[in-house]
Enzyme design. Structure first.
Site, mmCIF file in Angstrom:
data_model
loop_
_atom_site.group_PDB
_atom_site.id
_atom_site.type_symbol
_atom_site.label_atom_id
_atom_site.label_comp_id
_atom_site.label_asym_id
_atom_site.label_seq_id
_atom_site.Cartn_x
_atom_site.Cartn_y
_atom_site.Cartn_z
ATOM 1 C CE LYS A 177 5.750 -8.034 -1.657
ATOM 2 N NZ LYS A 177 6.036 -6.074 -1.526
ATOM 3 C CE LYS A 189 7.580 -3.290 -11.034
ATOM 4 N NZ LYS A 189 6.540 -3.658 -9.750
ATOM 5 C CB SER A 190 10.008 1.791 -6.880
ATOM 6 O OG SER A 190 8.878 0.621 -6.564
ATOM 7 C CD GLN A 236 2.686 -2.167 -2.966
ATOM 8 O OE1 GLN A 236 1.553 -2.286 -2.873
ATOM 9 N NE2 GLN A 236 3.197 -2.102 -4.548
ATOM 10 C CB SER A 242 3.686 -2.382 2.999
ATOM 11 O OG SER A 242 2.495 -1.923 2.090
ATOM 12 N N GLY A 258 -0.276 -3.427 -8.066
ATOM 13 C CA GLY A 258 -0.329 -2.835 -6.666
ATOM 14 C C GLY A 258 0.331 -1.054 -6.537
ATOM 15 C CG ASP A 264 9.450 -6.175 -5.303
ATOM 16 O OD1 ASP A 264 8.143 -6.869 -4.673
ATOM 17 O OD2 ASP A 264 9.924 -5.164 -5.319
ATOM 18 N NE ARG A 267 9.263 -8.345 -9.178
ATOM 19 C CZ ARG A 267 9.263 -6.829 -10.236
ATOM 20 N NH1 ARG A 267 10.566 -7.109 -10.267
ATOM 21 N NH2 ARG A 267 9.585 -6.242 -9.695
ATOM 22 N NE ARG A 302 -0.851 -7.764 -4.982
ATOM 23 C CZ ARG A 302 0.390 -7.061 -4.841
ATOM 24 N NH1 ARG A 302 0.838 -6.372 -6.423
ATOM 25 N NH2 ARG A 302 1.445 -7.063 -4.101
HETATM 26 C C1 S3P Z 1 6.630 -1.008 -3.991
HETATM 27 C C2 S3P Z 1 6.975 -1.934 -2.756
HETATM 28 C C3 S3P Z 1 6.865 -2.968 -2.091
HETATM 29 C C4 S3P Z 1 7.325 -4.133 -3.824
HETATM 30 C C5 S3P Z 1 6.667 -3.311 -5.070
HETATM 31 C C6 S3P Z 1 6.912 -2.064 -5.421
HETATM 32 C C7 S3P Z 1 6.876 0.411 -4.035
HETATM 33 O O1 S3P Z 1 5.690 -3.106 -2.271
HETATM 34 O O2 S3P Z 1 7.026 -4.943 -3.529
HETATM 35 O O3 S3P Z 1 7.373 -4.194 -5.692
HETATM 36 O O4 S3P Z 1 6.743 0.619 -5.212
HETATM 37 O O5 S3P Z 1 6.369 1.319 -3.461
HETATM 38 P P1 S3P Z 1 4.786 -3.978 -0.731
HETATM 39 O O6 S3P Z 1 3.843 -2.609 -0.360
HETATM 40 O O7 S3P Z 1 3.797 -4.182 -0.728
HETATM 41 O O8 S3P Z 1 5.660 -4.540 0.252
#
Ligand code: S3P
Length: 447
Positions: A357, A36-37, A184, A182, A109, A330, A402, A137
């Site tokens: 989350k 996904k990322s 993100q 994080s 997110g 995750d 999840r 969130r």
């Molecule tokens: C992600 C970072 C993580 C993870 C999310 C995907 C990403 O979140 O939990 O499912 O793709 O950068 P956080 O940055 O909030 O930890």
């Protein structure tokens, strides 16, 4: 403009439930859907690159499709010639056009936080919205550093979506010490940094996945990075390239834990991304006694890729090292299931991020496992679990993909049927989970 409709709201209307129960020993040779990322980032950078990029292994989940739809709404031509393939005709770093409507991130997110950074540097205004879960969130964690860079970004209650971003603001690079581990947050700041004057640097309290850094480099943007830090400057361009997305470790995790728990199981998962910033669960399970091997290791665009072979093994409880938390952020729902079925006590601390989350995952797992008879105590930043036998019962996934899949795994070791409510959101990250799980041996059906 309205933020309510879109990928996030379809499944909210159509709530679904599963009945899960013990199946047979798990076996087979499985491929889980794309990461996904990596899929989110592949679309983003291909869209901003000069030229045509082909993405293979793209995750056909609601989250990643939402990201692709957002770039289409900003004038990027994205073809889908076959499932899990996208051809992206990049518009160049300054080529995005003002969208006609609210940009709907659905449940994601990652989409919202990364796009907040990317869109803070555009010439046009836009609004980022999401579904009911995403709308709760915290976004201040990205709004604050982006404002420090010169962005104008607002939200009605000061920190939750929808986010309104005003374009045409000159951005300047900052040196940002992130208070949260994080990826993100780090990525949002780095993506704004593409459009900023001077250097943007991010330091993290603990290293997180470096996919944004690796992929920017792969698309030709100069970026320096090491675990826990990254820096780049504005004013370069991205070059189109083809991307092979590996299988998502976070999806593989459900099968890894299920095969570990169910006696007689022996399973192989093909071509999964096994970057150390994602595979803390493997370390934790090995500490508990699991039998997991990685074979055929090779390099991928975002770190190593391997086949994962899992055999059943009895587990014992552990004190989970806090240093592993970010590397398995995750995987806690399914880790909690492993701990609930292990011999002895497992203690999780330093995992307060789980409360923000897609659901409050500490509460969702503690209350669901308690409903199945587990002895579990919720703490502010983790939980204490006394492993033992699980019984049947009814649990609520709280609309969190999840949590739903973790309880499908728990049911494979439970002594009665487990009803799991509100599971439609599994489509955000793992389309086809039900069919793949049934083929592997899970007892799982629609209620
Ligand atoms: C992600 C970072 C993580 C993870 C999310 C995907 C990403 O979140 O939990 O499912 O793709 O950068 P956080 O940055 O909030 O930890």
């Amino acid at each position: 403009m309205s933020g309510a409709a879109g990928p996030g709201s379809a499944h909210e209307a159509a709530e679904r439930s599963w009945i899960a129960s013990r199946g047979r020993a798990l076996s087979g040779d499985l491929s889980v859907p794309g990461d996904k990322s990596v899929s989110h980032r592949a679309v983003m950078f291909a869209a901003l690159a000069d030229g045509r990029s082909r993405i293979d292994g793209f995750l056909e989940g609601e989250d990643t499709r939402a990201t692709a739809a957002i770039f289409s709404a900003m004038g990027v031509c994205i073809e889908a010639p076959s499932p899990s393939c996208r051809i992206v005709h990049g518009v160049g770093i300054d080529g995005l056009r003002a969208p006609a409507d609210v940009l709907d991130c659905g449940n994601s997110g990652t989409a919202m936080r990364l796009l907040a950074g990317l869109l803070a540097g555009q010439r046009f205004d836009c609004v980022l919205a999401g579904d009911a879960s995403l709308s709760k969130r915290p976004m201040l964690r990205v709004m604050a550093p982006l404002r420090e860079m010169g962005a104008t970004i607002d939200s009605d209650d000061g920190e939750r979506p929808p986010l309104r971003i005003s374009g045409g603001r000159p951005l300047r690079g900052i040196a940002f010490d992130s208070p949260v581990a994080s990826a993100q947050v780090k990525s949002a700041v780095l993506l704004a940094g593409l459009y900023a004057q001077g250097e943007t640097a991010v330091r993290e309290p603990r290293p997180t996945r470096d996919y944004t850094e690796r992929m920017l480099a792969a698309f030709g943007w100069p970026v320096e990075f090491a675990p826990g830090e990254a820096r780049l400057s504005g004013g370069h361009r991205l070059q189109a390239r083809d991307i092979e997305v590996p299988g998502d470790f976070s999806s593989a995790a459900f099968f890894i834990v299920a095969a570990t728990l169910v006696p007689g199981s022996s399973l192989r998962l093909r071509s999964v991304g096994v970057d150390p910033r994602r595979t803390g669960l493997l370390e934790a399970l090995r500490m508990m006694g699991a039998d997991i091997r990685e074979t055929g290791r090779r390099d991928g665009v975002c770190g190593p890729v391997a086949d994962i072979e899992v055999r059943h093994a009895p587990l014992h409880g552990i004190d989970l090292p806090e240093a592993l938390v970010a590397d398995m952020i995750d995987e806690f729902p399914v880790f909690a299931v492993a701990a609930a079925c292990a011999k002895g006590c497992t203690r999780v601390t330093g995992a307060g991020e789980l409360r923000v989350k897609e659901s409050d995952r500490i509460h969702a797992m503690a209350s669901g496992l308690a409903a199945l008879g587990a002895r579990v105590e919720e703490t502010a930043d983790g939980m204490l679990l006394e492993g033992g036998r699980l019984g049947g019962g009814r649990v609520d996934s709280l609309g969190d993909h999840r949590i739903a899949m973790a309880f499908a795994v728990a049911a494979q070791q439970a002594e009665g049927e487990v009803g799991i409510d509100d599971v439609a959101n599994v489509a955000t990250s793992f389309p086809g989970f039900e069919a793949l799980a049934q083929a592997a041996g899970f007892g799982l059906r629609q209620a």
